[in-house]
Scaffold this active site. Structure first.
Site, PDB file in Angstrom:
ATOM      1  CE1 TYR A  90     -11.221   6.547  -1.211  1.00  0.00           C
ATOM      2  CE2 TYR A  90     -13.212   6.530   0.003  1.00  0.00           C
ATOM      3  CZ  TYR A  90     -11.969   6.027  -0.164  1.00  0.00           C
ATOM      4  OH  TYR A  90     -11.571   5.315   0.999  1.00  0.00           O
ATOM      5  NE  ARG A 125      -3.454   2.636   2.395  1.00  0.00           N
ATOM      6  CZ  ARG A 125      -4.588   2.692   3.361  1.00  0.00           C
ATOM      7  NH1 ARG A 125      -4.990   1.770   4.215  1.00  0.00           N
ATOM      8  NH2 ARG A 125      -5.232   3.913   3.123  1.00  0.00           N
ATOM      9  CG  ASN A 144     -10.926  -1.147  -1.015  1.00  0.00           C
ATOM     10  OD1 ASN A 144     -11.888  -0.961  -1.724  1.00  0.00           O
ATOM     11  ND2 ASN A 144     -10.572  -0.408   0.267  1.00  0.00           N
ATOM     12  CG  ASP A 190     -16.386   0.829   4.506  1.00  0.00           C
ATOM     13  OD1 ASP A 190     -15.856   1.099   3.572  1.00  0.00           O
ATOM     14  OD2 ASP A 190     -15.505   1.165   5.612  1.00  0.00           O
TER      15      ASP A 190
HETATM   16  C1  G6P Z   1     -13.368   3.849   3.543  1.00  0.00           C
HETATM   17  C2  G6P Z   1     -13.332   3.069   2.275  1.00  0.00           C
HETATM   18  C3  G6P Z   1     -12.684   1.792   2.246  1.00  0.00           C
HETATM   19  C4  G6P Z   1     -11.131   1.942   2.891  1.00  0.00           C
HETATM   20  C5  G6P Z   1     -11.172   2.754   3.856  1.00  0.00           C
HETATM   21  C6  G6P Z   1      -9.636   3.210   4.091  1.00  0.00           C
HETATM   22  O1  G6P Z   1     -13.722   2.981   4.579  1.00  0.00           O
HETATM   23  O2  G6P Z   1     -14.572   2.893   1.920  1.00  0.00           O
HETATM   24  O3  G6P Z   1     -12.913   1.323   0.809  1.00  0.00           O
HETATM   25  O4  G6P Z   1     -10.699   0.544   2.430  1.00  0.00           O
HETATM   26  O5  G6P Z   1     -11.746   3.914   3.847  1.00  0.00           O
HETATM   27  O6  G6P Z   1      -9.406   3.097   5.370  1.00  0.00           O
HETATM   28  P1  G6P Z   1      -7.880   3.418   5.689  1.00  0.00           P
HETATM   29  O7  G6P Z   1      -8.234   4.058   7.302  1.00  0.00           O
HETATM   30  O8  G6P Z   1      -7.413   1.893   5.644  1.00  0.00           O
HETATM   31  O9  G6P Z   1      -7.317   4.584   5.162  1.00  0.00           O
END
Ligand code: G6P
Length: 440
Positions: free
Chosen positions: A264, A91, A145, A168
Site C-alpha cells: 500500500y 466505495r 476498513n 489480513d
Molecule cells: C486487502 C486489504 C484489505 C482490503 C482488501 C480489499 O486484503 O488488506 O484491507 O479490504 O485488500 O480488497 P478488495 O478485493 O475489496 O479490493
C-alpha cells in the site's frame, strides 16, 4: 465450544469465513454461529446459503441470521466484524471523486480512505456498544476498513473495550514470501515488521530454524515485486489491479532496500503513477461489483435453489485463518505472535506513544502484548509521523465535527498535492457523504 457473531453478515467475504471456521472446528469448536447485518435483505441470500452449508457440514451448530442487535449480540464469545458502511455505492465515490482531481482513488488510503473512515467510525462503535451491552465478556476481532482510522477511533472513543484490530494484508504478503522461498505457508516464517496499517515494513524474515530468508526474498522483490508469475505461482484469479500492485512493490522497495515494504506504500510514494494508470470510470469498486459480488451472490443463489452446497465453487478463505488463530490465542492463551494494531506506548521508542501502530504482539487471554521494536530510521519515521497526524486529524474531525481539522488532514496527506486541491476535494466529499458523516 464457542459462540460467534459475524457483524456484516451480508458481506461477500462471509461465506469464505464461514467455510474457514467450519474447516477449523477441531482447533476451534463452535456451538453457535450468528450473522448480524443492519441490511437484512442483502444478508438473507448469504445467510440462506450459509445455513445450508452448516446443516451439511456441522449440523450441531445452531445458526442464526438477524438484524436485531439483541438477538445478534446476546450469548456470544466473539464478534468478528467486517462491516462496510455505505457499501460499494459509497466505495465507488471514495475512489472516483479524488480521481476527478488527479488524486489517487483508494478505499483505505488518501482522501477516499478518510471519507470511508468518517463513515465507518459510527458503525464500528455501534457494534462495540452492542457487544458490551449484550455480551460484556466477549472479544471483538475487528477487521473493518479503513483499519488505521478505525483503530485510532477505537483507541480514542472506546479505550477500555475488548477490541483487537487486525488486518489480513500482511498475512497475504507473508504467504507470498513463503512461496518465493519455496515454503508451504506464512506459518513457516518468523517475521519482524513495524508500521501503521497498510503502511509498514518487514525488517527480518527467517525460517523456523533461524535461517535468514531476507536476501533471497529481497532479490526476488527487487525484480518482480510480490508478483508470483516469475515462479509460476501467481493465482489465476488475481485481478489486474492486484497484479499491478504486486508489480509496483519493486519500485517501493528501491526506496529502502534494507526492508520489504507493504504494497500500500505505493499510493503514498507513487501517487502520480497510480493516477496515470487508473480508469476514473471503472475503479476497483467496479471490478469487485462485477466480480466478487456477482460471483458470490450468484453462487449463494445457486446453493439455495439446489438446496445443497455439494460441488460449490465457494472457497475456504484460507488467508482468513488468522482470525481463528486470533480467537484461539484469546481463548486458549496460546501467546501466538501476531501483527496487531495497538497503541505504540513506547514499543517504537522514537515514535508518538499514542499512535496506533501495527507491530508484532503476543496474544493471550488478556489480549495483545506488544513486543518492543526500538528506534526506527528517519525515512520511515518521517513518513509515519505525517500519516499518523493525518489519521488523528481525521478522527478528531469526526469527534469534534470539525471541517477545519479534516481540511488539515487532507492538506497534510502525502496523496494530495496541494491545499487548494484538498479544499475542493473536501467540499465534494462532504456533499457525497452527507447521509453518513457528522455535520462538519
Ligand atoms: C486487502 C486489504 C484489505 C482490503 C482488501 C480489499 O486484503 O488488506 O484491507 O479490504 O485488500 O480488497 P478488495 O478485493 O475489496 O479490493
Amino acid at each position: 465450544q464457542h459462540s460467534i457473531v459475524i457483524a456484516g453478515g451480508g458481506s461477500t467475504y462471509t461465506p469464505e469465513i464461514v467455510l474457514m471456521l467450519l474447516d477449523n472446528l477441531d482447533k476451534f469448536p463452535i456451538r453457535q454461529l450468528k450473522l448480524y447485518d443492519n441490511d437484512p435483505e442483502r444478508q438473507s441470500i448469504i445467510a440462506k446459503a450459509c445455513e445450508i452449508i452448516i446443516k451439511e457440514q456441522a449440523p450441531h451448530i445452531e445458526f442464526v441470521a438477524t438484524d436485531s442487535p439483541e438477538a445478534g449480540f446476546t450469548d456470544v464469545d466473539f464478534v468478528m466484524a467486517h462491516i462496510r458502511v455505505g457499501k460499494y455505492e459509497m466505495r465507488e465515490k471514495d475512489e472516483k471523486v479524488p480521481l476527478k482531481y488527479n488524486v489517487i482513488g483508494q478505499e483505505t488510503c488518501g482522501p477516499g480512505g478518510m471519507a470511508y473512515g468518517l463513515r465507518s467510525i459510527k458503525g464500528v462503535v455501534e457494534i462495540i456498544d452492542y457487544m458490551e451491552m449484550y455480551s460484556p465478556n466477549a472479544w471483538m476481532l475487528n477487521y473493518s476498513n479503513p483499519a488505521s482510522i478505525v483503530a485510532e477511533a477505537c483507541r480514542k472513543l472506546r479505550p477500555d473495550s475488548k477490541v483487537l484490530n487486525i488486518c489480513d494484508h500482511p498475512i497475504g504478503l507473508e504467504d507470498r514470501m513463503a512461496k518465493i522461498v519455496g515454503l508451504e505457508s506464512r506459518k513457516d516464517l518468523s517475521i519482524r515488521y513495524y508500521g501503521l496499517n497498510h503502511f509498514g515494513w518487514y525488517t527480518d524474515v527467517q525460517d523456523k530454524n533461524g535461517n535468514d530468508l531476507m536476501p533471497q526474498i529481497k532479490s526476488y522483490i527487487g525484480e518482480n515485486g510480490f508478483n508470483l508469475n516469475a515462479i509460476g505461482k501467481e493465482s489465476r484469479n488475481s485481478d489486474p489491479s492486484w497484479i499491478h500492485t504486486y508489480d509496483m512493490a519493486k519500485f517501493v522497495y528501491e526506496l529502502d532496500p534494507d526492508t520489504i515494504p507493504n504494497t500500500y506504500l505505493k499510493y503514498y510514494l507513487f501517487p502520480n503513477k497510480e493516477v496515470e494508470i487508473a480508469d476514473a470510470n471503472y475503479t476497483r469498486a467496479n471490478e469487485v461489483i462485477d466480480g466478487r459480488e456477482k460471483r458470490v451472490f450468484g453462487e449463494c443463489r445457486n446453493i439455495i435453489e439446489k438446496g445443497t452446497s455439494k460441488g460449490t465453487t465457494l472457497e475456504i478463505g484460507a488467508h482468513a485463518t488468522y482470525i481463528v488463530d486470533l480467537a484461539c490465542a484469546l481463548s486458549y492463551n496460546t501467546h501466538e505472535r501476531m501483527l496487531i494494531m495497538v497503541e505504540n506506548n513506547g514499543a517504537i521508542s522514537n515514535f508518538d506513544a499514542t499512535a496506533m501502530v501495527e507491530i508484532p504482539c503476543l496474544v493471550g487471554s488478556k489480549g495483545a502484548e506488544p513486543l518492543s521494536i526500538g528506534p526506527i530510521p528517519t525515512f520511515q519515521k518521517g513518513l509515519m509521523e505525517q500519516q499518523v497526524a493525518v489519521e488523528k486529524l481525521a478522527v478528531e474531525a469526526y469527534t469534534e465535527g470539525s471541517k477545519q481539522k479534516l481540511y488539515q488532514a487532507f492538506a497534510l496527506s502525502k496523496t494530495i498535492p496541494g491545499a487548494d486541491i484538498a479544499k475542493k476535494l473536501l467540499d465534494e466529499l462532504i456533499e457525497a457523504n452527507k447521509d453518513y458523516w457528522p455535520t462538519l
